[in-house]
Design a protein around this motif. Structure first.
Motif, PDB file in Angstrom:
ATOM      1  N   MET A 126      -2.076   6.416   5.309  1.00 39.01           N
ATOM      2  CA  MET A 126      -2.477   5.014   5.441  1.00 39.01           C
ATOM      3  C   MET A 126      -3.988   4.882   5.631  1.00 39.01           C
ATOM      4  N   GLN A 133      -2.358  -0.436   8.844  1.00 36.67           N
ATOM      5  CA  GLN A 133      -2.076   0.998   8.935  1.00 36.67           C
ATOM      6  C   GLN A 133      -0.849   1.268   9.798  1.00 36.67           C
ATOM      7  N   MET A 164      -5.658   5.840  -7.436  1.00 39.01           N
ATOM      8  CA  MET A 164      -5.726   5.853  -5.971  1.00 39.01           C
ATOM      9  C   MET A 164      -7.131   5.461  -5.504  1.00 39.01           C
ATOM     10  N   GLY A 186      -7.921  -1.860  -1.332  1.00 41.47           N
ATOM     11  CA  GLY A 186      -7.393  -1.882   0.031  1.00 41.47           C
ATOM     12  C   GLY A 186      -8.443  -2.155   1.092  1.00 41.47           C
ATOM     13  N   LEU A 204       0.829  -1.213   0.000  1.00 44.39           N
ATOM     14  CA  LEU A 204       0.000   0.000   0.000  1.00 44.39           C
ATOM     15  C   LEU A 204       0.860   1.259   0.000  1.00 44.39           C
ATOM     16  N   CYS A 205       1.979   1.222   0.717  1.00 41.54           N
ATOM     17  CA  CYS A 205       2.915   2.361   0.685  1.00 41.54           C
ATOM     18  C   CYS A 205       3.468   2.548  -0.727  1.00 41.54           C
ATOM     19  N   GLN A 215       1.789   2.039  -3.369  1.00 42.27           N
ATOM     20  CA  GLN A 215       0.749   2.725  -4.126  1.00 42.27           C
ATOM     21  C   GLN A 215       0.802   4.237  -3.893  1.00 42.27           C
ATOM     22  N   PHE A 216       1.177   4.647  -2.680  1.00 36.21           N
ATOM     23  CA  PHE A 216       1.372   6.072  -2.404  1.00 36.21           C
ATOM     24  C   PHE A 216       2.550   6.601  -3.223  1.00 36.21           C
ATOM     25  N   ASN A 221      -7.411   1.883  -5.810  1.00 39.96           N
ATOM     26  CA  ASN A 221      -6.658   1.229  -4.739  1.00 39.96           C
ATOM     27  C   ASN A 221      -7.376   1.324  -3.392  1.00 39.96           C
ATOM     28  N   VAL A 222      -8.199   2.365  -3.229  1.00 41.94           N
ATOM     29  CA  VAL A 222      -9.029   2.452  -2.023  1.00 41.94           C
ATOM     30  C   VAL A 222      -9.991   1.264  -1.975  1.00 41.94           C
ATOM     31  N   TYR A 229      -5.725   4.571   2.305  1.00 41.33           N
ATOM     32  CA  TYR A 229      -5.524   3.363   1.506  1.00 41.33           C
ATOM     33  C   TYR A 229      -6.138   2.098   2.107  1.00 41.33           C
ATOM     34  N   THR A 230      -6.349   2.049   3.411  1.00 43.03           N
ATOM     35  CA  THR A 230      -6.921   0.842   4.002  1.00 43.03           C
ATOM     36  C   THR A 230      -7.627   1.164   5.318  1.00 43.03           C
TER      37      THR A 230
END
Length: 467
Positions: free
Chosen positions: A118, A128, A260, A267, A53-54, A56-57, A263-264, A121-122
């Protein structure tokens, strides 16, 4: 018009000179990421998911500055073809300033507001917390990575493709070695776990910068350190630069935001699905790595000829690059599917997460051939000066078709996860068909250099092109 015989030997040799080093660099980087994931797998699926997930950021940051890279390479390649030693370093300085603004912004978000990042994203608290630890360190790498990317884009545009490769090799080896030492605490180093992985990324970025700078200074290459020319921007030049970059920038930012939002959704699946997506993204990097080789080849080989006024050569090269790229991507995806069992298991997937990972890879393999064909056409158009057509098309389909399909299927119809994932690519065949028509029209050749503009009307007249 009379057709000249296309010289395939020179064309393929030119592609290999540019594409192979870029593809090798990306292959090494992705291999390093795979090894990192294998090391992190011993810490559990939650750790793999958090780092994914990081990443993806980081990809969102990439989208933020890649618009300037794409716009910058348009100018770099065309001015390189025209041998314009005034405007080339000027365009690099402006590109670098814009890119670093994005890099510093994301570094601040990672270092000062990791909880917020974080939380976007999740919704998994345990993931997180792991991601927060990672971001608080890896944020220091972002400005360094952006600087390396800007230097690499310029060097590739002036056909110095080996130097970024050398920097990439040193960076990957540093990353793998420091991950081994810092994640597990070998040879007297502290055992830092996920924080060790973040610190290794920072050190690898620093090594990459040192190696690239060392080679540039040692070989006394032009443009990169011509600081006195980097920041002389006449008003009319800034207007031209922003006019060409704006469609690309909006494309990358809005597509980055769209991804993004996707990805939300991804996630907020099960922990097994989040881990599978993280591992899949690593393998996706292999495919994109090969594509990047062709992307850089199209930017240089097409942009250089447009800048030099050789528009028919640029046109013929652009068409052939599209089909070569799609063929290579199809072969890479086939190989990944054959090797999925050892790759997924080595990176910590088993049971349900392995099943999901196999589904993700199969769906992507079908979509990637079309998607990379679209992307290579878009990069070809940008290098030739047409920054708007592909960008408008991609943005429109993302927000009108893809996002509604993904969100409705997940939150309203509660479709199975793999169906939701497949809908991320629902627009690809339609966009590809529209782009093919534009490719054969030749309207995408729009030079910015004086040399290129001097011959464009003759090219359009011979090909009966009306703008």
């Amino acid at each position: 018009m009379t057709k000249e015989k296309f010289n395939w030997r020179i064309f393929l040799k030119s592609i290999a000179i540019i594409a192979v080093p870029v593809a090798l660099q990306n292959l090494l980087t992705t291999t390093g990421s795979m090894i990192d994931t294998m090391m992190l797998a011993s810490l559990g699926e939650q750790t793999v998911g958090a780092v994914g997930l990081c990443a993806q950021f980081s990809s969102l940051m990439f989208s933020g500055y890649w618009g300037f890279v794409g716009g910058g390479m348009l100018f770099f390649a065309q001015y390189w073809g025209a041998k314009d030693d005034e405007n080339l370093p000027r365009s690099y300085g402006l590109t670098l300033a814009c890119m670093m603004t994005v890099g510093i912004l994301f570094a601040v978000l990672a270092l000062a507001f990791p909880s917020f990042v974080m939380g976007v994203y999740t919704d998994k608290e345990s993931i997180q917390q792991l991601g927060i630890q990672y971001l608080r360190v890896v944020g220091f790498a972002y400005p360094i990575q952006v600087l390396c990317m800007a230097m690499s884009a310029l060097l590739r545009s002036i056909e110095q493709v080996k130097i970024p490769l050398y920097g990439g090799i040193a960076s990957v080896f540093t990353n793998v070695l420091m991950n081994y030492l810092l994640i597990f605490g070998h040879f007297g180093f502290p055992r830092l776990g996920i924080v060790g992985a973040a610190l290794a990324t920072v050190l690898a970025a620093a090594v990459n910068l040192l190696v690239i700078s060392g080679f540039v200074l040692g070989k006394r290459l032009p443009y990169v350190f011509w600081f006195t020319k980097h920041f002389r921007w006449p008003r009319e030049f800034i207007a031209l630069y922003l006019r060409k970059c704006f469609p690309i920038l909006m494309n990358e930012i809005l597509i980055g935001v769209g991804n993004m939002l996707i990805n939300v959704v991804l996630g907020r699946q099960s922990e097994q699905a989040i881990a599978a997506v993280a591992v899949f993204r690593t393998l996706e990097g292999l495919v994109i790595g090969f594509f990047s080789g062709f992307s850089n080849a199209s930017s240089v080989l097409v942009g250089k000829e447009v800048g030099a006024g050789n528009h028919e050569t640029a046109f013929q090269r652009g068409k052939r690059l599209v089909y070569l790229c799609s063929g290579i991507i199809a072969a890479v995806c086939l190989l990944l599917n054959f090797a999925r069992w050892p790759l997924f298991h080595a990176m910590g997937l088993s049971g349900e997460s392995y099943r999901i990972g196999c589904g993700l890879l199969l769906i992507y393999s079908v979509a990637a051939v079309i998607r990379m064909g679209f992307w290579i056409q878009n990069d070809t158009y940008r290098a030739a000066g047409d920054a708007a057509f592909g960008s408008i098309l991609e943005i429109t389909f993302m927000y009108v078709l893809v996002l509604p399909c993904v969100y409705l299927s997940n939150f309203y119809f509660h479709a199975p996860f793999l169906v939701v994932f497949a809908l991320c690519y629902v627009d690809e065949p339609i966009r590809y068909a529209v782009m093919q028509k534009h490719l054969y029209s030749g309207k995408w050749i729009r030079p910015v250099s004086d040399t290129g503009q001097a011959t464009i009307e003759e090219f359009r007249r011979k090909r009966h092109i009306k703008i």
